[in-house]
Design a protein around this motif. Structure first.
Motif, PDB file in Angstrom:
ATOM      1  N   ILE A   1       0.840  -1.205   0.000  1.00 47.25           N
ATOM      2  CA  ILE A   1       0.000   0.000   0.000  1.00 47.25           C
ATOM      3  C   ILE A   1       0.873   1.252   0.000  1.00 47.25           C
ATOM      4  O   ILE A   1       0.602   2.225  -0.725  1.00 47.25           O
ATOM      5  CB  ILE A   1      -0.954   0.004   1.206  1.00 47.25           C
TER       6      ILE A   1
ATOM      7  N   ALA B   1       2.438   1.630  -3.450  1.00 42.38           N
ATOM      8  CA  ALA B   1       1.430   1.996  -4.463  1.00 42.38           C
ATOM      9  C   ALA B   1       0.978   3.436  -4.307  1.00 42.38           C
ATOM     10  O   ALA B   1       0.555   4.070  -5.279  1.00 42.38           O
ATOM     11  CB  ALA B   1       0.232   1.056  -4.374  1.00 42.38           C
TER      12      ALA B   1
ATOM     13  N   ARG C   1       3.083   5.098  -7.688  1.00 40.75           N
ATOM     14  CA  ARG C   1       1.718   5.602  -7.842  1.00 40.75           C
ATOM     15  C   ARG C   1       1.328   5.617  -9.318  1.00 40.75           C
ATOM     16  O   ARG C   1       2.179   5.666 -10.206  1.00 40.75           O
ATOM     17  CB  ARG C   1       1.613   7.009  -7.258  1.00 40.75           C
TER      18      ARG C   1
ATOM     19  N   ASP D   1      -2.400  -2.404 -12.388  1.00 36.37           N
ATOM     20  CA  ASP D   1      -2.132  -3.555 -11.527  1.00 36.37           C
ATOM     21  C   ASP D   1      -1.125  -4.517 -12.135  1.00 36.37           C
ATOM     22  O   ASP D   1      -0.206  -4.993 -11.454  1.00 36.37           O
ATOM     23  CB  ASP D   1      -3.450  -4.290 -11.231  1.00 36.37           C
TER      24      ASP D   1
ATOM     25  N   ARG E   1      -4.477  -7.144  -6.954  1.00 37.42           N
ATOM     26  CA  ARG E   1      -5.656  -6.305  -7.160  1.00 37.42           C
ATOM     27  C   ARG E   1      -6.527  -6.267  -5.904  1.00 37.42           C
ATOM     28  O   ARG E   1      -7.012  -5.210  -5.485  1.00 37.42           O
ATOM     29  CB  ARG E   1      -6.479  -6.839  -8.334  1.00 37.42           C
TER      30      ARG E   1
ATOM     31  N   LEU F   1      -4.925  -4.055  -3.215  1.00 34.73           N
ATOM     32  CA  LEU F   1      -5.023  -2.625  -3.535  1.00 34.73           C
ATOM     33  C   LEU F   1      -6.437  -2.097  -3.348  1.00 34.73           C
ATOM     34  O   LEU F   1      -6.653  -1.019  -2.790  1.00 34.73           O
ATOM     35  CB  LEU F   1      -4.553  -2.386  -4.973  1.00 34.73           C
TER      36      LEU F   1
ATOM     37  N   ILE G   1      -7.219   1.827  -2.850  1.00 33.77           N
ATOM     38  CA  ILE G   1      -6.557   2.347  -4.042  1.00 33.77           C
ATOM     39  C   ILE G   1      -7.371   1.932  -5.265  1.00 33.77           C
ATOM     40  O   ILE G   1      -7.459   0.744  -5.593  1.00 33.77           O
ATOM     41  CB  ILE G   1      -5.112   1.820  -4.153  1.00 33.77           C
TER      42      ILE G   1
END
Length: 377
Positions: free
Chosen positions: A75, A78, A83, A87, A108, A111, A116
């Motif tokens: 996290i 990401a 950023r 995926d 996925r 996230l 996200i």
């Protein structure tokens, strides 16, 4: 304890057997189990009560679950360094640089659970019929450009000028300051040098490919179609340009730009590219990997590229070429300049004659009269 519908039904059947309302064979048939399995269920029910009908793994953490520490790190990455990456691409980067190997769906799920959102939103699609790929490598190239903030504010906006083979997906791409005729001429020069002359090009209605002016009276009488500089060069090489009326018609290169805006932007960011020259160096490495991974085999193995003309001939074709009429004082006008033709022993007087004025990529200009260069500047 919350029971699911299936577990409630199982509890009712087992309780019916314990109450003597049904036989063990009937219970086994209803639950689609053997009598021996039903006896085990009954034993668990007597020992644990209603919880005995639950599966043994219910409410247990899977031993294959990604540790919380790894989830937290994912996290953070990401939201920080990685950023705005889709995926699939993020999974590849994590595997190569961070040593974190996860499946796309696992990544996925982590996230999405971490709040996200996916990089792209799925749009409602329209029905479109499929167009099969061309059969041979070199039969059709889709060409286009993508002006974009490739450097994400670290440098100037750049245009990615490229072409993609319809049969294999092989791409030729390079960075330019803007989408210009010279950019496309350089692109085709690269294609000619590396593979040869393709049969046709598929391009949009940009004025680089198709002229917007109406033909003159003389052109109409001679049945001549007015051409742009790029169109003229391709015509001299025997390459036909097919007009695409919608972006979807040339969807292969449009999807290529989507992939590059997804992946190349990240690669440029990680490489710290801030200038046009740096971006070009990063693109060379990226494009080699891209073609190696995403190209497919054509239906027919034999490529249909034609042999390119000699380098000197290509140089005279891939230029800006205009026809001018020589004035009485042996001057011609070109791009706001007045060019003086020096005296010639072979052609003492060229007044009222037609000459070709050629401007090359490096900026020098030639005036050609009856295939003889009369002036170079």
């Amino acid at each position: 304890m919350l029971l699911r519908m299936k577990e409630v039904n199982r509890l009712r059947v087992l309780q019916g057997y314990l109450d003597g309302k049904i036989e063990i064979e009937d219970a086994a048939r209803t639950l689609k189990r053997t009598a021996r399995s039903v006896y085990r269920m009954v034993a668990k029910l007597r020992e644990n009560g209603p919880e005995g009908v639950l599966h043994g793994n219910r409410n247990r953490v899977s031993p294959k679950r990604v540790p919380d520490s790894v989830r937290k790190k994912l996290i953070e990455l990401a939201l920080g360094r990685y950023r705005d990456i889709n995926d699939s691409h993020l999974g590849e980067i994590l595997s190569e640089t961070e040593g974190i190997v996860l499946g796309r769906e696992t990544l996925r799920g982590i996230l999405r659970k971490g709040g996200i959102a996916p990089k792209r939103k799925v749009k409602r699609r329209k029905y479109r019929s499929r167009r099969e790929r061309k059969e041979s490598f070199g039969m059709l190239l889709q060409v286009d450009a993508s002006p974009h903030d490739w450097l994400e504010g670290r440098g100037p906006w750049l245009a990615l000028v490229g072409g993609i083979d319809d049969a294999t997906g092989y791409a030729w791409v390079h960075f330019e300051e803007a989408e210009t005729t010279w950019g496309y001429l350089d692109l085709m020069g690269e294609v000619f040098r590396t593979h040869g002359v393709p049969l046709s090009l598929y391009a949009d209605r940009h004025s680089i490919f198709h002229t917007t002016r109406e033909p003159t009276i003389i052109e109409q009488l001679k049945d001549i179609v007015p051409l742009t500089q790029f169109g003229r060069a391709m015509d001299e090489l025997g390459i036909s340009i097919i007009k695409a009326w919608t972006p979807q018609a040339k969807g292969r290169i449009e999807r290529l730009w989507g992939t590059f805006q997804d992946r190349l932007v990240v690669v440029l960011r990680l490489a710290g590219a801030n200038t046009l020259e740096q971006a070009r160096e990063v693109l060379k490495r990226f494009l080699k990997q891209h073609n190696k991974r995403f190209c497919v085999l054509p239906k027919k193995v034999q490529a249909v590229f034609r042999k390119a003309p000699p380098k000197a001939v290509l140089h005279q074709i891939l230029c800006i070429k205009e026809t001018r009429v020589v004035k009485k004082d042996h001057t011609v006008s070109f791009e706001g300049l007045v060019l003086q033709i020096p005296p010639s022993k072979k052609y003492p007087c060229m007044a009222d004659g037609k000459v070709d004025v050629r401007e090359y990529r490096d900026g020098h200009i030639e005036i050609v009269y009856r295939d003889c260069v009369e002036m170079a500047a």
